[in-house]
Design an enzyme around this catalytic site. Structure first.
Site, PDB file in Angstrom:
ATOM      1  N   ARG A 169     -98.788 -85.121  22.198  1.00  0.00           N
ATOM      2  CA  ARG A 169    -100.098 -84.542  22.459  1.00  0.00           C
ATOM      3  C   ARG A 169    -100.730 -85.338  23.596  1.00  0.00           C
ATOM      4  O   ARG A 169    -100.464 -86.523  23.771  1.00  0.00           O
ATOM      5  CB  ARG A 169    -100.991 -84.622  21.217  1.00  0.00           C
ATOM      6  CG  ARG A 169    -100.430 -83.892  19.988  1.00  0.00           C
ATOM      7  CD  ARG A 169    -101.316 -84.132  18.787  1.00  0.00           C
ATOM      8  NE  ARG A 169    -100.812 -83.451  17.596  1.00  0.00           N
ATOM      9  CZ  ARG A 169     -99.990 -83.996  16.711  1.00  0.00           C
ATOM     10  NH1 ARG A 169     -99.569 -85.251  16.878  1.00  0.00           N
ATOM     11  NH2 ARG A 169     -99.585 -83.312  15.663  1.00  0.00           N
ATOM     12  N   LYS A 193    -102.135 -87.803  14.727  1.00  0.00           N
ATOM     13  CA  LYS A 193    -103.285 -87.494  13.878  1.00  0.00           C
ATOM     14  C   LYS A 193    -103.239 -88.331  12.608  1.00  0.00           C
ATOM     15  O   LYS A 193    -102.174 -88.541  12.033  1.00  0.00           O
ATOM     16  CB  LYS A 193    -103.288 -86.001  13.530  1.00  0.00           C
ATOM     17  CG  LYS A 193    -103.506 -85.093  14.744  1.00  0.00           C
ATOM     18  CD  LYS A 193    -103.540 -83.644  14.341  1.00  0.00           C
ATOM     19  CE  LYS A 193    -103.818 -82.743  15.549  1.00  0.00           C
ATOM     20  NZ  LYS A 193    -103.856 -81.313  15.190  1.00  0.00           N
ATOM     21  N   HIS A 270    -100.654 -78.976  26.408  1.00  0.00           N
ATOM     22  CA  HIS A 270     -99.964 -78.479  25.219  1.00  0.00           C
ATOM     23  C   HIS A 270     -98.834 -77.527  25.582  1.00  0.00           C
ATOM     24  O   HIS A 270     -97.904 -77.340  24.800  1.00  0.00           O
ATOM     25  CB  HIS A 270    -100.961 -77.792  24.278  1.00  0.00           C
ATOM     26  CG  HIS A 270    -100.847 -78.259  22.860  1.00  0.00           C
ATOM     27  ND1 HIS A 270    -101.113 -79.549  22.466  1.00  0.00           N
ATOM     28  CD2 HIS A 270    -100.468 -77.601  21.737  1.00  0.00           C
ATOM     29  CE1 HIS A 270    -100.917 -79.660  21.166  1.00  0.00           C
ATOM     30  NE2 HIS A 270    -100.519 -78.503  20.703  1.00  0.00           N
ATOM     31  N   ARG A 273     -95.845 -79.520  25.596  1.00  0.00           N
ATOM     32  CA  ARG A 273     -95.434 -79.811  24.211  1.00  0.00           C
ATOM     33  C   ARG A 273     -94.698 -78.610  23.617  1.00  0.00           C
ATOM     34  O   ARG A 273     -93.663 -78.749  22.970  1.00  0.00           O
ATOM     35  CB  ARG A 273     -96.673 -80.151  23.385  1.00  0.00           C
ATOM     36  CG  ARG A 273     -96.415 -80.509  21.917  1.00  0.00           C
ATOM     37  CD  ARG A 273     -97.695 -81.083  21.327  1.00  0.00           C
ATOM     38  NE  ARG A 273     -97.720 -81.102  19.886  1.00  0.00           N
ATOM     39  CZ  ARG A 273     -97.229 -82.075  19.124  1.00  0.00           C
ATOM     40  NH1 ARG A 273     -96.623 -83.105  19.678  1.00  0.00           N
ATOM     41  NH2 ARG A 273     -97.331 -82.024  17.806  1.00  0.00           N
ATOM     42  N   HIS A 296     -95.377 -83.275  13.161  1.00  0.00           N
ATOM     43  CA  HIS A 296     -96.015 -82.286  12.297  1.00  0.00           C
ATOM     44  C   HIS A 296     -95.898 -82.708  10.841  1.00  0.00           C
ATOM     45  O   HIS A 296     -94.808 -83.025  10.367  1.00  0.00           O
ATOM     46  CB  HIS A 296     -95.352 -80.911  12.468  1.00  0.00           C
ATOM     47  CG  HIS A 296     -95.688 -80.239  13.753  1.00  0.00           C
ATOM     48  ND1 HIS A 296     -94.924 -79.221  14.295  1.00  0.00           N
ATOM     49  CD2 HIS A 296     -96.719 -80.425  14.620  1.00  0.00           C
ATOM     50  CE1 HIS A 296     -95.464 -78.819  15.417  1.00  0.00           C
ATOM     51  NE2 HIS A 296     -96.558 -79.533  15.640  1.00  0.00           N
ATOM     52  N   TYR A 305     -92.064 -72.065  16.404  1.00  0.00           N
ATOM     53  CA  TYR A 305     -91.148 -72.119  17.542  1.00  0.00           C
ATOM     54  C   TYR A 305     -89.854 -71.360  17.276  1.00  0.00           C
ATOM     55  O   TYR A 305     -89.142 -71.013  18.212  1.00  0.00           O
ATOM     56  CB  TYR A 305     -90.848 -73.572  17.903  1.00  0.00           C
ATOM     57  CG  TYR A 305     -92.074 -74.308  18.365  1.00  0.00           C
ATOM     58  CD1 TYR A 305     -92.635 -74.055  19.614  1.00  0.00           C
ATOM     59  CD2 TYR A 305     -92.698 -75.230  17.541  1.00  0.00           C
ATOM     60  CE1 TYR A 305     -93.775 -74.709  20.031  1.00  0.00           C
ATOM     61  CE2 TYR A 305     -93.838 -75.893  17.949  1.00  0.00           C
ATOM     62  CZ  TYR A 305     -94.367 -75.627  19.198  1.00  0.00           C
ATOM     63  OH  TYR A 305     -95.508 -76.277  19.595  1.00  0.00           O
TER      64      TYR A 305
END
Length: 324
Positions: A169, A193, A270, A273, A296, A305
């Site tokens: 990110r 995150k 992004h 990414r 994730h 994806y």
């Protein structure tokens, strides 16, 4: 008796606060209270809290003078349609609605609303779509866009190479410290995150680009930063003044080079990414491996994806099957 008095005092206090929420100033305070709650009590990251603030600023713009606790599920559905009319990306609309739901949940917890109408708003499958990504040829054009006529092209090329090589990110790359990068061992440490850390390999081209930047440009930036602050800058990527290269600046330089390379007008960090994840899966990587590389928490986030890969397979089937 004391318990009843305390309960009555709390109810009167909440009723008083409700009465104050008729005007814009009180709505502003309401937002600030929610932001303080998200940051202080929920311990959410600074970027997440600021995203909530931006989303709710737009929500208040739509609300205007209406009394928020009186909004119905029909009203809130109109808000979703209004967001769509603002030409926001599908993912942005979904995020705005999540922010609104959390805000209403906070209002319910504080006693301002009895039931959260926002909770009745269904999941936004309508807004989901296959993420945008670049072809390998477009990636090559983008990586070659920085050139000697650009003032800090070595740094900029290293930034682009690292975004695509790691799938980070933009905030992760911006805040990456120099001790997090181990070029000899061919990996870097990303802090994502929730302050979760992961190890991501780095490829040859990114390693070469970062080495050149470290040897030829970063020392000058670092000296300027040290003279300005009295401390040696710790971040990998620095501005020309030796400060952190923030994500907004990375966004701007990416847009400039994307326009020069002629790849996409709606390019963002992004997109690289998404391209990283898509190309990994198309070339045979396991979904669980890609999930780990992207950081994730839930594999369902990574599964989007597979839609891209499925589209490619259908195109191959149509082109090569005798009855395709």
């Amino acid at each position: 008796m004391l318990r009843k008095k305390l309960s009555l005092d709390i109810d009167l206090s909440r009723a008083s606060r409700r009465r104050k929420l008729g005007g814009g100033v009180s709505k502003r305070q309401w937002l600030e209270d929610f932001i303080a709650y998200s940051s202080g009590e929920c311990h959410l990251s600074h970027n997440t809290v600021q995203a909530y603030r931006r989303d709710l600023e737009r929500f208040f713009l739509w609300v205007e003078d209406r009394y928020i606790p009186d909004l119905t599920i029909s009203d809130l559905s109109d808000y979703a349609s209004w967001l769509h009319e603002q030409h926001l990306a599908a993912a942005s609309i979904a995020r705005h609605l999540v922010s609104m739901k959390l805000f209403f949940k906070y209002l319910q917890m504080e006693g301002f609303v009895r039931e959260s109408q926002a909770a009745l708003l269904g999941s936004q499958k309508l807004w989901e779509r296959v993420p945008k990504f670049l072809s390998p040829q477009q990636v090559d054009a983008l990586m070659n866009a920085p050139c000697e006529r650009d003032k800090y092209f070595l740094r900029d090329r290293a930034v682009l190479e690292m975004l695509y090589a790691t799938g980070c990110r933009v905030s992760e790359l911006s805040e990456m410290k120099i001790q997090d990068v181990h070029l000899d061992e061919r990996f870097c440490k990303c802090t994502g995150k929730g302050d979760k850390q992961r190890i991501v390999p780095i490829g040859d081209r990114a390693i070469d680009a970062v080495w050149v930047y470290l040897e030829e440009e970063r020392p000058t930036f670092s000296e300027r930063g040290e003279r300005s602050t009295g401390e040696i800058p710790e971040w990998l990527f620095l501005s020309c003044r030796g400060r952190i290269l923030d994500r907004h600046r990375i966004w701007e330089l990416l847009k400039r080079y994307a326009a020069r390379a002629g790849v996409r007008t709606d390019m963002s960090p992004h997109t690289l990414r998404h391209s990283f994840a898509t190309h990994m899966l198309v070339n045979g990587a396991d979904l669980r491996q890609v999930q780990e590389l992207l950081g994730h928490a839930n594999i369902a986030t990574t599964q989007i994806y597979t839609h891209v890969d499925g589209k490619r397979l259908r195109a191959i089937h149509k082109k090569f099957h005798p009855r395709g």
